[in-house]
Design a protein around this motif. Structure first.
Motif, PDB file in Angstrom:
ATOM      1  N   ALA A 121     -15.232   8.999   5.024  1.00  0.00           N
ATOM      2  CA  ALA A 121     -13.924   8.219   5.359  1.00  0.00           C
ATOM      3  C   ALA A 121     -13.971   7.190   5.982  1.00  0.00           C
ATOM      4  CB  ALA A 121     -13.149   9.213   5.969  1.00  0.00           C
ATOM      5  N   ASP A 122     -13.056   6.173   5.786  1.00  0.00           N
ATOM      6  CA  ASP A 122     -12.822   4.884   6.478  1.00  0.00           C
ATOM      7  C   ASP A 122     -12.319   5.199   7.831  1.00  0.00           C
ATOM      8  OD1 ASP A 122     -13.732   2.967   4.431  1.00  0.00           O
ATOM      9  OD2 ASP A 122     -12.153   3.997   3.536  1.00  0.00           O
ATOM     10  N   LYS A 123     -11.294   6.037   7.990  1.00  0.00           N
ATOM     11  CA  LYS A 123     -10.599   6.336   9.237  1.00  0.00           C
ATOM     12  C   LYS A 123     -10.544   7.709   9.439  1.00  0.00           C
ATOM     13  CE  LYS A 123      -7.544   2.472   8.160  1.00  0.00           C
ATOM     14  NZ  LYS A 123      -6.071   2.045   8.042  1.00  0.00           N
ATOM     15  N   VAL A 124     -10.316   7.989  10.972  1.00  0.00           N
ATOM     16  CA  VAL A 124     -10.666   9.536  11.363  1.00  0.00           C
ATOM     17  C   VAL A 124      -9.615   9.687  12.529  1.00  0.00           C
ATOM     18  CG1 VAL A 124     -11.796  11.446  12.069  1.00  0.00           C
ATOM     19  CG2 VAL A 124     -13.035   9.757  10.573  1.00  0.00           C
ATOM     20  N   SER A 165       0.875  -1.069   0.062  1.00  0.00           N
ATOM     21  CA  SER A 165      -0.183   0.203  -0.022  1.00  0.00           C
ATOM     22  C   SER A 165       0.964   1.225   0.014  1.00  0.00           C
ATOM     23  CB  SER A 165      -1.112   0.128   1.108  1.00  0.00           C
ATOM     24  OG  SER A 165      -0.322   0.157   2.342  1.00  0.00           O
ATOM     25  N   ILE A 166       0.276   2.471  -0.358  1.00  0.00           N
ATOM     26  CA  ILE A 166       0.994   3.428  -0.070  1.00  0.00           C
ATOM     27  C   ILE A 166       0.175   4.782   0.334  1.00  0.00           C
ATOM     28  CG2 ILE A 166       0.271   4.307  -2.656  1.00  0.00           C
ATOM     29  CD1 ILE A 166       2.897   5.578  -3.207  1.00  0.00           C
ATOM     30  N   ASN A 168      -3.901   4.555   0.646  1.00  0.00           N
ATOM     31  CA  ASN A 168      -4.516   5.318   1.588  1.00  0.00           C
ATOM     32  C   ASN A 168      -4.326   6.770   1.279  1.00  0.00           C
ATOM     33  OD1 ASN A 168      -4.855   2.939   3.454  1.00  0.00           O
ATOM     34  ND2 ASN A 168      -2.601   2.935   3.654  1.00  0.00           N
ATOM     35  N   VAL A 169      -5.769   7.336   1.145  1.00  0.00           N
ATOM     36  CA  VAL A 169      -5.659   8.807   0.779  1.00  0.00           C
ATOM     37  C   VAL A 169      -5.843   9.498   1.995  1.00  0.00           C
ATOM     38  CG1 VAL A 169      -6.973  10.762  -0.358  1.00  0.00           C
ATOM     39  CG2 VAL A 169      -6.596   8.300  -1.611  1.00  0.00           C
ATOM     40  N   ASN A 170      -5.071  10.301   2.555  1.00  0.00           N
ATOM     41  CA  ASN A 170      -5.059  10.895   3.854  1.00  0.00           C
ATOM     42  C   ASN A 170      -4.907  12.244   3.741  1.00  0.00           C
ATOM     43  OD1 ASN A 170      -4.469   8.434   5.338  1.00  0.00           O
ATOM     44  ND2 ASN A 170      -2.242   8.686   4.331  1.00  0.00           N
ATOM     45  N   LEU A 221      -8.521   3.176  -0.829  1.00  0.00           N
ATOM     46  CA  LEU A 221      -8.785   2.555  -2.119  1.00  0.00           C
ATOM     47  C   LEU A 221      -8.267   1.305  -2.417  1.00  0.00           C
ATOM     48  CD1 LEU A 221      -8.292   6.090  -3.951  1.00  0.00           C
ATOM     49  CD2 LEU A 221     -10.137   5.583  -2.545  1.00  0.00           C
ATOM     50  N   LYS A 222      -8.976   0.205  -2.571  1.00  0.00           N
ATOM     51  CA  LYS A 222      -8.519  -0.925  -2.753  1.00  0.00           C
ATOM     52  C   LYS A 222      -8.706  -1.377  -4.196  1.00  0.00           C
ATOM     53  CE  LYS A 222      -9.469  -2.172   2.107  1.00  0.00           C
ATOM     54  NZ  LYS A 222     -10.172  -3.331   3.045  1.00  0.00           N
TER      55      LYS A 222
END
Length: 230
Positions: free
Chosen positions: A161-164, A21-22, A147-149, A175-176
């Motif tokens: 969002a998936d995580k906060v 992942s990036i 992982n779009v942060n 994004l998978k």
């Protein structure tokens, strides 16, 4: 231009020879300017399997990405090395029209109503352009997820969002490659998270703040000395 974009993606993912992942980082300032950042690192041993020199490899990648308009810094470590890739956009329209964004999403819509700024990607999600795609003659990149942060300086009203990370106001969308469809949406209030902004400013100008504090202490000490208080 298509070849340039392939070269950019190739540079971003060139270190990822197995399912990995990036982290792709964005900062959205209070006036909706955007700072884009990606840090790509791998072990020197892995790089040397395909290249004679770590530094020569990184320099070549740096040159190619700079041609597309990105700022690139080299991390040349004893064990791991890589690139720090950055760009800046004056507004969301400029970012939406950037070539890298358009390799992931067909388009995005932005609106501003009653003090709320809304952003939402729409249309096609071009996962096949990024995940497990032969981007050059020599490598097949098998990237599992991105992982779009996104760090916001404003209060987030709503999001998908998936995580906060509430403390730092960072929202993460994963994004998978197995997702047939994915979108990013959020709404921002006009209210500013000054705690987040102050932490960012201190991190950026930490040395300057330390110098100023030391000067103030010396001045106060000198005044007290002249007044024979100490």
């Amino acid at each position: 231009m298509k070849n340039f974009i392939k070269m950019l993606l190739s540079c971003l993912f060139i270190f990822l020879y197995c399912g990995c992942s990036i982290n792709y980082n964005l900062t959205v300032t209070n006036n909706k300017k955007i700072i884009e950042n990606a840090i790509v690192i791998d072990s020197n041993d892995t790089i040397l399997k395909y290249n004679n020199s770590v530094l020569d490899f990184l320099t070549n990648q740096q040159s190619g990405i700079k041609e597309i308009g990105y700022d690139v810094d080299i991390i040349n470590g004893d064990v791991e090395s890589g690139l720090i890739i950055t760009n800046k956009y004056d507004n969301f329209n400029s970012y939406i029209n950037s070539e890298y964004f358009k390799k992931l999403f067909e388009k995005a819509n932005t609106t501003y109503n009653n003090g709320l700024f809304t952003f939402e990607t729409s249309g096609e999600y071009y996962r096949n352009d990024v995940f497990s795609v032969d981007l050059s003659k020599h490598f097949l990149y098998n990237l599992d997820e991105i992982n779009v942060n996104i760090k916001f300086y404003n209060v987030v009203e709503s999001h998908n969002a998936d995580k906060v990370d509430e403390a730092n106001n960072i929202y993460t969308w994963v994004l998978k490659k197995d997702d047939s469809y994915r979108n990013i949406s959020f709404k921002l209030q006009d209210k500013i998270r000054y705690d987040v902004m102050s932490k960012e400013l201190f991190k950026k100008y930490k040395l300057l703040f330390v110098v100023i504090i030391v000067i103030i202490i010396l001045i106060v000490f000198g005044i007290f000395k002249l007044m024979n208080i100490i």
